[in-house]
Design a protein around this motif. Structure first.
Motif, PDB file in Angstrom:
ATOM      1  N   ARG A 291      16.430   0.060 -30.671  1.00 53.17           N
ATOM      2  CA  ARG A 291      15.796  -1.061 -30.670  1.00 53.17           C
ATOM      3  C   ARG A 291      16.108  -2.378 -29.759  1.00 53.17           C
ATOM      4  N   ILE A 292      17.346  -2.775 -29.732  1.00 47.34           N
ATOM      5  CA  ILE A 292      17.900  -3.858 -28.808  1.00 47.34           C
ATOM      6  C   ILE A 292      17.680  -3.561 -27.676  1.00 47.34           C
ATOM      7  N   VAL A 293      18.241  -2.253 -27.220  1.00 51.88           N
ATOM      8  CA  VAL A 293      18.569  -1.908 -25.735  1.00 51.88           C
ATOM      9  C   VAL A 293      16.949  -1.577 -25.234  1.00 51.88           C
ATOM     10  N   ARG A 294      16.002  -1.208 -26.195  1.00 55.28           N
ATOM     11  CA  ARG A 294      14.856  -0.799 -25.967  1.00 55.28           C
ATOM     12  C   ARG A 294      14.541   0.369 -25.302  1.00 55.28           C
ATOM     13  N   THR A 295      15.042   1.503 -25.962  1.00 49.15           N
ATOM     14  CA  THR A 295      14.774   2.946 -25.641  1.00 49.15           C
ATOM     15  C   THR A 295      13.669   3.343 -25.185  1.00 49.15           C
ATOM     16  N   ASN A 296      13.512   3.884 -23.845  1.00 44.68           N
ATOM     17  CA  ASN A 296      12.312   4.312 -23.340  1.00 44.68           C
ATOM     18  C   ASN A 296      11.363   5.349 -24.595  1.00 44.68           C
ATOM     19  N   PRO A 297      10.320   4.972 -24.758  1.00 45.90           N
ATOM     20  CA  PRO A 297       9.607   5.759 -25.790  1.00 45.90           C
ATOM     21  C   PRO A 297       9.040   6.948 -24.936  1.00 45.90           C
ATOM     22  N   HIS A 298       9.042   7.113 -23.612  1.00 41.39           N
ATOM     23  CA  HIS A 298       8.651   8.371 -22.844  1.00 41.39           C
ATOM     24  C   HIS A 298       9.825   9.027 -22.669  1.00 41.39           C
ATOM     25  N   CYS A 299      10.935   8.640 -22.836  1.00 44.22           N
ATOM     26  CA  CYS A 299      12.363   9.585 -22.629  1.00 44.22           C
ATOM     27  C   CYS A 299      12.534  10.790 -23.594  1.00 44.22           C
ATOM     28  N   VAL A 300      12.535  11.791 -22.987  1.00 40.96           N
ATOM     29  CA  VAL A 300      12.518  12.953 -24.113  1.00 40.96           C
ATOM     30  C   VAL A 300      14.083  13.332 -24.269  1.00 40.96           C
ATOM     31  N   ARG A 301      14.296  14.508 -25.043  1.00 37.52           N
ATOM     32  CA  ARG A 301      15.616  15.048 -25.368  1.00 37.52           C
ATOM     33  C   ARG A 301      16.559  13.874 -25.931  1.00 37.52           C
ATOM     34  N   LEU A 302      15.955  13.205 -26.931  1.00 42.88           N
ATOM     35  CA  LEU A 302      16.763  12.240 -27.767  1.00 42.88           C
ATOM     36  C   LEU A 302      16.528  12.458 -29.394  1.00 42.88           C
ATOM     37  N   GLY A 303      17.516  12.041 -29.889  1.00 44.19           N
ATOM     38  CA  GLY A 303      17.391  12.265 -31.396  1.00 44.19           C
ATOM     39  C   GLY A 303      18.597  11.694 -32.273  1.00 44.19           C
ATOM     40  N   PRO A 304      18.398  11.465 -33.457  1.00 41.22           N
ATOM     41  CA  PRO A 304      19.650  11.121 -34.460  1.00 41.22           C
ATOM     42  C   PRO A 304      20.822  11.990 -34.321  1.00 41.22           C
ATOM     43  N   ILE A 305      22.063  11.416 -34.543  1.00 40.36           N
ATOM     44  CA  ILE A 305      23.067  12.633 -34.816  1.00 40.36           C
ATOM     45  C   ILE A 305      22.684  13.683 -36.070  1.00 40.36           C
ATOM     46  N   ALA A 306      22.879  14.798 -35.906  1.00 43.95           N
ATOM     47  CA  ALA A 306      22.599  15.742 -36.897  1.00 43.95           C
ATOM     48  C   ALA A 306      23.087  15.506 -38.441  1.00 43.95           C
ATOM     49  N   PRO A 307      22.444  15.814 -39.533  1.00 42.16           N
ATOM     50  CA  PRO A 307      22.946  15.342 -40.770  1.00 42.16           C
ATOM     51  C   PRO A 307      24.159  16.243 -41.168  1.00 42.16           C
ATOM     52  N   GLY A 308      24.300  17.408 -40.475  1.00 42.80           N
ATOM     53  CA  GLY A 308      25.554  18.205 -40.854  1.00 42.80           C
ATOM     54  C   GLY A 308      26.857  17.457 -40.113  1.00 42.80           C
ATOM     55  N   ILE A 309      26.647  16.931 -39.075  1.00 44.35           N
ATOM     56  CA  ILE A 309      27.734  16.054 -38.395  1.00 44.35           C
ATOM     57  C   ILE A 309      27.899  14.963 -39.063  1.00 44.35           C
ATOM     58  N   VAL A 310      27.171  14.351 -39.696  1.00 43.98           N
ATOM     59  CA  VAL A 310      27.260  13.110 -40.290  1.00 43.98           C
ATOM     60  C   VAL A 310      28.066  13.198 -41.617  1.00 43.98           C
ATOM     61  N   ALA A 311      27.705  14.503 -42.205  1.00 43.96           N
ATOM     62  CA  ALA A 311      28.188  14.954 -43.552  1.00 43.96           C
ATOM     63  C   ALA A 311      29.809  15.266 -43.360  1.00 43.96           C
ATOM     64  N   LEU A 312      29.883  15.873 -42.228  1.00 42.17           N
ATOM     65  CA  LEU A 312      31.398  16.221 -41.711  1.00 42.17           C
ATOM     66  C   LEU A 312      32.392  14.941 -41.639  1.00 42.17           C
ATOM     67  N   ALA A 313      31.689  13.842 -40.876  1.00 50.49           N
ATOM     68  CA  ALA A 313      32.378  12.748 -40.567  1.00 50.49           C
ATOM     69  C   ALA A 313      32.883  11.906 -41.849  1.00 50.49           C
ATOM     70  N   ARG A 314      31.985  12.323 -43.103  1.00 49.83           N
ATOM     71  CA  ARG A 314      32.151  11.495 -44.162  1.00 49.83           C
ATOM     72  C   ARG A 314      33.395  12.250 -44.954  1.00 49.83           C
ATOM     73  N   SER A 315      33.451  13.419 -44.884  1.00 52.09           N
ATOM     74  CA  SER A 315      34.461  14.304 -45.607  1.00 52.09           C
ATOM     75  C   SER A 315      35.806  13.861 -45.429  1.00 52.09           C
ATOM     76  N   LYS A 316      36.503  13.743 -46.353  1.00 51.50           N
ATOM     77  CA  LYS A 316      38.023  13.652 -46.589  1.00 51.50           C
ATOM     78  C   LYS A 316      38.849  14.615 -45.588  1.00 51.50           C
ATOM     79  N   ALA A 317      38.344  15.723 -45.709  1.00 52.88           N
ATOM     80  CA  ALA A 317      39.038  17.022 -45.100  1.00 52.88           C
ATOM     81  C   ALA A 317      38.940  16.697 -43.570  1.00 52.88           C
ATOM     82  N   PHE A 318      37.771  16.228 -42.935  1.00 55.63           N
ATOM     83  CA  PHE A 318      37.580  15.918 -41.506  1.00 55.63           C
ATOM     84  C   PHE A 318      38.700  14.718 -41.014  1.00 55.63           C
TER      85      PHE A 318
END
Length: 364
Positions: A237-264
């Protein structure tokens, strides 16, 4: 680059999406840069991929013509290549410019062979002849100026096709990685583009690559992933990402779960990198972790892809300083992930940058 007087540890490279005016090409920009800076232009093949509609084939691989500007010592000044996401404003029915082509295959490994064996300055009818010779076959000429090669059992290897639809006009201007202040070089490159009448395309983005060496630690990478998961939408929002720009998206939930894990978090780097690679991170996200996961030679970077297209060097440098401050926070390990609305306060930013982003934050 600096924040509040703290030297940043990263080399930084930039990818800026532009559009040539009608009658001009990205080769014109490369040649203008070379003339002004005493360099030379080399025609090269550059890999591109695009989503595929074929079941079981997620992407279709391409080699497009790029123009590599080198200085007298052989060091890169800039690279001008196509970007297949730029479509708006192009005349799709325009005839191909003679000599302009792309090479297509369903296997990126075959295109790597083409890149190493074939001459990008050859004609579309002849460019694949070295590959045909390797397979003991011949180049077949097909309708529409397409040249195809197959192996001895008629399995398709690659084809060279003329480049219609004004695809010579899009230009992704790629800089080398800078380990000193990139401002003067970046401003000069953009001035050459402005002088030739290049503009910012409707779908444009600026991508910024940061050397990943300082992120090769499971705790640091975990913190980076988690802070971007929590505050990624705020940053957009603050950098004003171009709404017409394609091939974007949030970090995948599986990667976020991995980053939260103690094992990782407790893993050594090679184990952490392997765990991340097993989740198959995609390049096409707000924050590209693919290059880190696979430790790609020559492109071992963290890439931020959320920034809107611009030809203002000052804007691009401000984007870079913001993202660098996030990286500095991630590797410092000094504090917990900031609560909602507290990210800017946690970052090492200059007073001017902090004020500018705070204004943006209030606006959104």
């Amino acid at each position: 680059m600096t924040g509040s007087g703290t030297a940043r540890p990263w080399k930084t490279g930039f990818e800026i999406e532009l559009l040539a005016p009608k009658g001009r090409t990205r080769k014109d920009l490369a040649e203008a840069i070379a003339r002004s800076m005493g360099g030379e232009v080399r025609t090269v093949f550059y890999p591109q991929s695009e989503p595929s509609l074929v079941p079981g084939l997620p992407v279709f691989e391409n080699l497009v013509l790029g123009f590599d500007v080198r200085d007298a010592d052989g060091d890169r000044i800039a690279l001008c290549v196509d970007d297949l996401t730029i479509r708006d404003g192009l005349n799709r029915s325009a005839a191909p410019v003679p000599g302009w082509m792309r090479i297509l295959s369903d296997d990126a490994r075959l295109l790597e062979l083409v890149k190493r064996q074939c001459d990008p300055e050859a004609s579309p009818a002849e460019v694949l002849e070295p590959i045909a010779a390797l397979y003991g076959t011949v180049v077949e000429q097909a309708e529409g100026g397409i040249a195809k090669i197959a192996d001895s059992t008629a399995r398709s290897i690659a084809m060279a096709a003329p480049l219609p639809g004004e695809r010579e006009r899009p230009c992704e201007l790629i800089t080398p990685p800078y380990d000193t202040d990139p401002g003067p070089a970046l401003a000069a490159l953009l001035q050459y583009a402005i002088g030739l009448g290049f503009t910012v395309p409707k779908e444009a983005a600026v991508h910024i690559h940061f050397d990943a060496a300082s992120l090769c630690s499971a705790p640091a990478l975990s913190r980076l992933i988690l802070v971007l998961d929590r505050h990624g939408s705020f940053l957009r929002r603050i950098v004003r990402t171009n709404p017409h720009c394609v091939r974007l998206g949030p970090i995948a939930p599986g990667i976020v779960a991995l980053a939260r894990s103690k094992a990782f978090k407790s893993a050594d780097w090679e184990e952490a990198r392997r765990k991340l690679a097993e989740l198959k991170p995609t390049k096409y996200a707000d924050f590209n972790l693919l290059n880190i996961a696979h430790s790609l030679p020559g492109k071992h970077t963290f890439e931020a892809r959320i920034f809107p297209g611009t030809m203002e060097a000052s804007d691009i440098l401000r984007f870079a300083r913001l993202m660098e401050a996030v990286l500095v926070w991630a590797v410092s390990g000094k504090s917990a992930i900031p609560e909602e609305g507290r990210l800017l306060a946690a970052l090492d930013l200059s007073a001017a940058d902090r004020d500018a982003w705070a204004v943006r934050a209030r606006e959104v």
